[in-house]
Write a protein that holds these residues in place. Structure first.
Motif, short mmCIF file in Angstrom:
data_model
loop_
_atom_site.label_atom_id
_atom_site.label_comp_id
_atom_site.label_asym_id
_atom_site.label_seq_id
_atom_site.Cartn_x
_atom_site.Cartn_y
_atom_site.Cartn_z
N ASN A 78 43.86 35.22 17.91
CA ASN A 78 44.55 34.48 18.96
C ASN A 78 43.94 34.84 20.32
O ASN A 78 43.94 36.01 20.72
N PHE A 79 43.44 33.82 21.03
CA PHE A 79 42.75 34.07 22.30
C PHE A 79 43.57 33.54 23.47
O PHE A 79 44.25 32.53 23.38
N TYR A 80 43.49 34.27 24.58
CA TYR A 80 44.12 33.84 25.82
C TYR A 80 43.15 34.11 26.97
O TYR A 80 42.29 34.97 26.89
N ARG A 81 43.32 33.36 28.06
CA ARG A 81 42.37 33.40 29.17
C ARG A 81 42.77 34.44 30.21
O ARG A 81 43.94 34.60 30.54
N LEU A 82 41.76 35.14 30.72
CA LEU A 82 41.93 36.13 31.78
C LEU A 82 41.39 35.56 33.10
O LEU A 82 40.75 34.51 33.11
N PRO A 83 41.63 36.25 34.22
CA PRO A 83 41.06 35.78 35.48
C PRO A 83 39.53 35.75 35.42
O PRO A 83 38.90 36.60 34.79
N GLN A 84 38.93 34.77 36.08
CA GLN A 84 37.48 34.67 36.12
C GLN A 84 36.89 35.85 36.90
O GLN A 84 37.57 36.49 37.71
N ILE A 85 35.61 36.13 36.67
CA ILE A 85 34.98 37.28 37.32
C ILE A 85 34.78 37.06 38.81
O ILE A 85 35.17 37.89 39.64
N PHE A 86 34.18 35.94 39.19
CA PHE A 86 33.95 35.64 40.61
C PHE A 86 35.01 34.66 41.10
O PHE A 86 35.01 33.49 40.72
N LEU A 87 35.90 35.14 41.94
CA LEU A 87 36.89 34.24 42.53
C LEU A 87 36.26 33.31 43.56
O LEU A 87 36.74 32.20 43.78
N SER A 88 35.18 33.77 44.15
CA SER A 88 34.38 32.93 45.06
C SER A 88 32.92 33.31 44.86
O SER A 88 32.61 34.44 44.47
N PRO A 89 32.00 32.40 45.13
CA PRO A 89 30.59 32.68 44.85
C PRO A 89 29.98 33.65 45.85
O PRO A 89 30.25 33.57 47.05
#
Length: 324
Positions: A78-89
């Motif tokens: 079962n997979f769930y999404r975490l916050p992305q690594i780069f919130l801004s480039p």
């Protein structure tokens, strides 16, 4: 990662693919097998160009999308999404790829080496070789606090190869290398400095095709051989995708790589591992973990051709070739 994917990112998949996707068990039947397990996945499995790794008991998937997408599973199912690594480039991206869609990151590769987790990734634009491979790292995935390690290498439209689809490779002596490349003059590998984790020498060609696509290299070492997995033909067309996963092997990380028939991958060789089936179209963007697990995306014909995560046990036959 074929650049046509950028069009789909800007379309329907951009609106839906990274939302939570609750699916029934995804049972893959690409080829008949009595020994390999095709994992039954649930939860958020929307993904493209997955990189699979494990930390403790948790499995992680890093993939194409805004700021590098990250998914986690505590049981491998079962997979769930975490916050992305780069919130801004990072500001330096625009210096090398000025037309990049904001914070749009392609085909990351996450692996542990020398006490850190290294995530190589690429930025580019559709139809261009003006591309760059970047690097971010952390002491652990769970800890987060990703460090921006900057530019690794770049290409422009004057180059005959493309700096996308990076993959960290550790050779038999424990030295780091980077494989990368897409279409054009094919797939490459170059040695990395252990301290900077950036290129330190010659770029070698390891695979080429004169007709059809070739991209997404993943190299792994096993029992005296380096195995090169790659994706051929076309992704990113939903149910019309004809992506396939191929492989070859070499006793040297710089090649020559040959397939099961003995044909060189520099001459269009490559034994097909996975060509999909009626439901799962165009499998590719593969990632191998510990020589025992393979992840890839494929387009689900029962769900409008949306790309989803597939994971299987990776087996090896008596002659040392990979199989399901």
């Amino acid at each position: 990662m074929l650049k046509a994917w950028k069009k789909s990112v800007q379309g329907k998949f951009a609106r839906t693919a990274f939302a939570a996707v609750t699916s029934a068990a995804l049972l893959l039947s690409v080829v008949p097998s009595t020994s390999a397990e095709h994992w039954a996945l649930t939860g958020d499995v929307a993904v493209h160009d997955p990189s699979i790794t494990k930390e403790g008991n948790a499995w992680y998937i890093f993939s194409t999308g805004q700021g590098i997408q990250v998914q986690r599973s505590d049981d491998g199912r079962n997979f769930y999404r975490l916050p992305q690594i780069f919130l801004s480039p990072p500001s330096w991206w625009k210096s090398y790829v000025p037309k990049q869609k904001t914070n749009d990151v392609w085909a990351p590769d996450a692996q542990k080496y020398n006490g850190r987790v290294w995530v190589y990734y690429s930025i580019s634009t559709f139809g261009s070789r003006t591309s760059a491979i970047g690097l971010t790292s952390a002491t652990s995935i769970g800890a987060g606090s990703w460090r921006d390690d900057g530019l690794v290498l770049r290409t422009t439209d004057s180059d005959d190869y493309n700096a996308i689809d990076p993959n960290l490779v550790i050779d038999a002596s424990g030295n780091p290398w980077l494989s990368f490349g897409s279409w054009n003059s094919g797939l490459k590998v170059t040695r990395l400095d252990k301290n900077t984790m950036k290129p330190t020498g010659q770029i070698y060609s390891i695979a080429r095709r004169t007709a059809g696509g070739l991209e997404a290299p993943h190299v792994t070492y096993r029992n005296g051989y380096y195995y090169l997995f790659a994706s051929i033909d076309n992704c990113c067309k939903g149910v019309d995708s004809n992506y396939k996963i191929i492989y070859g092997r070499s006793t040297s990380i710089t090649g020559p790589y040959v397939d099961k028939s003995g044909k060189s991958l520099m001459d269009g060789g490559g034994t097909i591992l996975d060509a999909g089936n009626d439901r799962w179209r165009g499998p590719g963007g593969q990632s191998v973990y510990n020589n025992s697990v393979i992840a890839r995306h494929a387009y689900d014909a029962t769900d409008g051709g949306n790309p989803k995560l597939l994971i299987s046990d990776l087996k090896w036959d008596s002659a040392g070739w990979p199989t399901y």
